[in-house]
Scaffold this motif. Structure first.
Motif, PDB file in Angstrom:
ATOM      1  N   GLY A  72       6.358  11.609 -40.035  1.00 56.15           N
ATOM      2  CA  GLY A  72       5.533  12.349 -40.971  1.00 56.15           C
ATOM      3  C   GLY A  72       5.994  12.128 -42.401  1.00 56.15           C
ATOM      4  N   THR A  73       5.156  12.491 -43.335  1.00 55.74           N
ATOM      5  CA  THR A  73       5.477  12.415 -44.757  1.00 55.74           C
ATOM      6  C   THR A  73       5.059  13.712 -45.415  1.00 55.74           C
ATOM      7  OG1 THR A  73       5.161  10.017 -44.817  1.00 55.74           O
ATOM      8  CG2 THR A  73       5.094  11.185 -46.924  1.00 55.74           C
ATOM      9  N   LEU A  74       5.980  14.300 -46.152  1.00 60.00           N
ATOM     10  CA  LEU A  74       5.731  15.561 -46.854  1.00 60.00           C
ATOM     11  C   LEU A  74       5.748  15.320 -48.353  1.00 60.00           C
ATOM     12  CD1 LEU A  74       5.446  18.675 -46.955  1.00 60.00           C
ATOM     13  CD2 LEU A  74       7.951  18.785 -46.889  1.00 60.00           C
ATOM     14  N   ASP A  75       4.648  15.671 -49.006  1.00 57.26           N
ATOM     15  CA  ASP A  75       4.597  15.678 -50.462  1.00 57.26           C
ATOM     16  C   ASP A  75       4.829  17.123 -50.906  1.00 57.26           C
ATOM     17  OD1 ASP A  75       3.071  12.994 -51.863  1.00 57.26           O
ATOM     18  OD2 ASP A  75       3.072  13.156 -49.683  1.00 57.26           O
ATOM     19  N   HIS A  76       5.998  17.365 -51.493  1.00 50.06           N
ATOM     20  CA  HIS A  76       6.384  18.732 -51.861  1.00 50.06           C
ATOM     21  C   HIS A  76       5.578  19.224 -53.054  1.00 50.06           C
ATOM     22  CE1 HIS A  76       9.931  19.378 -49.313  1.00 50.06           C
ATOM     23  NE2 HIS A  76      10.157  18.085 -49.449  1.00 50.06           N
ATOM     24  N   ALA A  77       5.324  20.518 -53.051  1.00 55.01           N
ATOM     25  CA  ALA A  77       4.704  21.212 -54.178  1.00 55.01           C
ATOM     26  C   ALA A  77       5.023  22.693 -53.992  1.00 55.01           C
ATOM     27  CB  ALA A  77       3.209  20.968 -54.233  1.00 55.01           C
ATOM     28  N   PRO A  78       4.961  23.489 -55.048  1.00 51.51           N
ATOM     29  CA  PRO A  78       5.402  24.883 -54.945  1.00 51.51           C
ATOM     30  C   PRO A  78       4.413  25.846 -54.308  1.00 51.51           C
ATOM     31  CG  PRO A  78       4.699  24.391 -57.181  1.00 51.51           C
ATOM     32  CD  PRO A  78       4.687  23.094 -56.434  1.00 51.51           C
ATOM     33  N   GLY A  79       3.180  25.428 -54.075  1.00 51.98           N
ATOM     34  CA  GLY A  79       2.159  26.350 -53.595  1.00 51.98           C
ATOM     35  C   GLY A  79       2.414  26.865 -52.186  1.00 51.98           C
ATOM     36  N   ALA A  80       1.873  28.059 -51.898  1.00 49.82           N
ATOM     37  CA  ALA A  80       1.970  28.653 -50.567  1.00 49.82           C
ATOM     38  C   ALA A  80       0.768  28.296 -49.707  1.00 49.82           C
ATOM     39  CB  ALA A  80       2.089  30.170 -50.678  1.00 49.82           C
ATOM     40  N   ARG A 135      -0.650   6.883 -41.411  1.00 49.80           N
ATOM     41  CA  ARG A 135      -0.735   8.065 -42.272  1.00 49.80           C
ATOM     42  C   ARG A 135      -0.927   7.756 -43.758  1.00 49.80           C
ATOM     43  NH1 ARG A 135       4.538   7.163 -40.879  1.00 49.80           N
ATOM     44  NH2 ARG A 135       6.202   7.496 -42.425  1.00 49.80           N
ATOM     45  N   SER A 136      -0.616   6.531 -44.172  1.00 47.00           N
ATOM     46  CA  SER A 136      -0.845   6.170 -45.573  1.00 47.00           C
ATOM     47  C   SER A 136      -2.311   5.908 -45.855  1.00 47.00           C
ATOM     48  CB  SER A 136      -0.022   4.937 -45.948  1.00 47.00           C
ATOM     49  OG  SER A 136      -0.406   3.824 -45.163  1.00 47.00           O
ATOM     50  N   GLY A 137      -3.079   5.611 -44.797  1.00 49.76           N
ATOM     51  CA  GLY A 137      -4.498   5.339 -44.963  1.00 49.76           C
ATOM     52  C   GLY A 137      -4.769   3.904 -45.381  1.00 49.76           C
ATOM     53  N   ALA A 138      -6.036   3.520 -45.300  1.00 51.01           N
ATOM     54  CA  ALA A 138      -6.431   2.175 -45.721  1.00 51.01           C
ATOM     55  C   ALA A 138      -6.175   2.002 -47.210  1.00 51.01           C
ATOM     56  CB  ALA A 138      -7.908   1.954 -45.410  1.00 51.01           C
ATOM     57  N   PHE A 139      -5.484   0.908 -47.549  1.00 50.80           N
ATOM     58  CA  PHE A 139      -5.140   0.614 -48.946  1.00 50.80           C
ATOM     59  C   PHE A 139      -4.429   1.803 -49.608  1.00 50.80           C
ATOM     60  CE2 PHE A 139      -9.018  -1.794 -47.905  1.00 50.80           C
ATOM     61  CZ  PHE A 139      -8.523  -3.074 -48.025  1.00 50.80           C
ATOM     62  N   SER A 140      -3.620   2.534 -48.788  1.00 54.12           N
ATOM     63  CA  SER A 140      -2.832   3.685 -49.255  1.00 54.12           C
ATOM     64  C   SER A 140      -3.702   4.821 -49.797  1.00 54.12           C
ATOM     65  CB  SER A 140      -1.823   3.258 -50.332  1.00 54.12           C
ATOM     66  OG  SER A 140      -0.905   2.325 -49.814  1.00 54.12           O
ATOM     67  N   GLY A 141      -4.957   4.886 -49.342  1.00 56.90           N
ATOM     68  CA  GLY A 141      -5.868   5.910 -49.838  1.00 56.90           C
ATOM     69  C   GLY A 141      -5.410   7.328 -49.547  1.00 56.90           C
ATOM     70  N   GLN A 142      -4.861   7.557 -48.336  1.00 62.74           N
ATOM     71  CA  GLN A 142      -4.413   8.913 -47.993  1.00 62.74           C
ATOM     72  C   GLN A 142      -3.128   9.265 -48.726  1.00 62.74           C
ATOM     73  OE1 GLN A 142      -6.475   9.407 -43.594  1.00 62.74           O
ATOM     74  NE2 GLN A 142      -4.286   9.118 -43.689  1.00 62.74           N
ATOM     75  N   ALA A 143      -2.266   8.290 -48.927  1.00 66.98           N
ATOM     76  CA  ALA A 143      -1.048   8.537 -49.687  1.00 66.98           C
ATOM     77  C   ALA A 143      -1.389   8.922 -51.128  1.00 66.98           C
ATOM     78  CB  ALA A 143      -0.147   7.300 -49.662  1.00 66.98           C
ATOM     79  N   GLN A 144      -2.376   8.242 -51.696  1.00 64.63           N
ATOM     80  CA  GLN A 144      -2.793   8.558 -53.055  1.00 64.63           C
ATOM     81  C   GLN A 144      -3.434   9.939 -53.132  1.00 64.63           C
ATOM     82  OE1 GLN A 144      -5.262   5.308 -54.531  1.00 64.63           O
ATOM     83  NE2 GLN A 144      -3.895   3.819 -53.581  1.00 64.63           N
ATOM     84  N   LEU A 145      -4.257  10.269 -52.141  1.00 64.53           N
ATOM     85  CA  LEU A 145      -4.870  11.596 -52.104  1.00 64.53           C
ATOM     86  C   LEU A 145      -3.804  12.678 -51.974  1.00 64.53           C
ATOM     87  CD1 LEU A 145      -7.340  13.487 -51.909  1.00 64.53           C
ATOM     88  CD2 LEU A 145      -7.362  13.030 -49.435  1.00 64.53           C
ATOM     89  N   ALA A 146      -2.807  12.449 -51.113  1.00 63.57           N
ATOM     90  CA  ALA A 146      -1.735  13.422 -50.927  1.00 63.57           C
ATOM     91  C   ALA A 146      -0.972  13.649 -52.223  1.00 63.57           C
ATOM     92  CB  ALA A 146      -0.788  12.957 -49.827  1.00 63.57           C
ATOM     93  N   ALA A 147      -0.677  12.570 -52.936  1.00 61.29           N
ATOM     94  CA  ALA A 147       0.049  12.698 -54.199  1.00 61.29           C
ATOM     95  C   ALA A 147      -0.765  13.489 -55.214  1.00 61.29           C
ATOM     96  CB  ALA A 147       0.383  11.316 -54.748  1.00 61.29           C
TER      97      ALA A 147
END
Length: 257
Positions: free
Chosen positions: A17-25, A38-50
């Protein structure tokens, strides 16, 4: 915002898994569709997560069993409930202050969340849910009608028709297919409807205008469903800048409750 890779257990296997940290609850569980990592095609999901994490919401994404960096056998989306539940539990362990979780899935990832009545998520953003059980490669009648409607609004296409540059035989065949009634809902669509009937949280169903999967879903679903969100000009993966922004805004709205 920071990004961390980790592993967690699922039915005797080890999932990545990959966790993108943020302070929200309020956080986003991103479920991959098809056999996509999990990164998605052409890193699309990784970019969305960021991008979501930069807006203040933690994001967790993962490879289900037999996909990408995860061990085990790929059991397909119909048998991914254990994987999704394990990922949600890992997300909550890694973010103990997490309260509300929104699940997001595109294509058969959306279907998996629907079949499992959200699988523990508090809200759902479902894009282009997959309802096709026997895919013959042909677009549904509704998609063909939409295509011909676009052509009739295009002066260049009308000019081609008038000047004989369009095959009348192919045109007649296309019109015949367009006039066919929509097929009855598949057993998969019925199971998805039953799953959603058990879910009482917020649901947004995003349908990309140019996507055959979305068109097939719309034909198999209740057209009066108020949860539909039409995305003009969007393709299946929301790669167009405007479609990408629309998807981002809809997910953020769901995360905000």
């Amino acid at each position: 915002m920071s990004r961390r890779h980790l592993t967690f257990a699922c039915a005797g296997e080890t999932l990545a898994g990959t966790l993108d940290h943020a302070p929200g609850a309020s956080g986003l569980l991103l479920v991959s569709g098809g056999n996509e990592i999990r990164s998605g095609a052409f890193s699309g999901q990784a970019q969305l997560a960021a991008r979501i994490a930069a807006a203040g919401f933690p994001v967790f994404r993962f490879d289900r069993r037999g996909i990408g960096d995860s061990s085990g056998t790929n059991r397909g989306f119909r048998d991914s409930a254990e994987d999704i539940a394990a990922a949600l539990a890992a997300f909550r362990r890694e973010c103990p202050a997490l309260g509300r979780v929104t699940g997001f899935g595109n294509c058969d990832a959306a279907s998996a969340l629907m079949l499992g009545a959200g699988l523990g998520c508090d809200a759902l953003v479902l894009a282009n849910p997959w309802t096709i059980e026997h895919d013959d490669g042909a677009p549904p009648p509704a998609a063909i009608r939409a295509r011909y409607a676009d052509k009739l609004r295009d002066p260049r296409e009308l000019a081609r028709l008038v000047t004989g540059k369009v095959s009348l035989r192919k045109l007649a065949g296309g019109i015949g297919r367009a006039l066919r009634p929509a097929p009855p809902p598949s057993s998969l669509a019925r199971e998805m409807a039953q799953g959603m009937a058990r879910f009482d949280g917020r649901v947004d169903i995003l349908l990309a205008e140019r996507d055959r999967t979305a068109q097939a879903f719309a034909a198999a679903w209740d057209a009066a469903d108020s949860r539909f969100v039409q995305c003009p000009g969007a393709s299946h993966a929301f790669v167009e800048p405007e479609a990408r922004d629309r998807l981002f805004r809809r997910i953020v709205a769901a995360l905000q409750g």
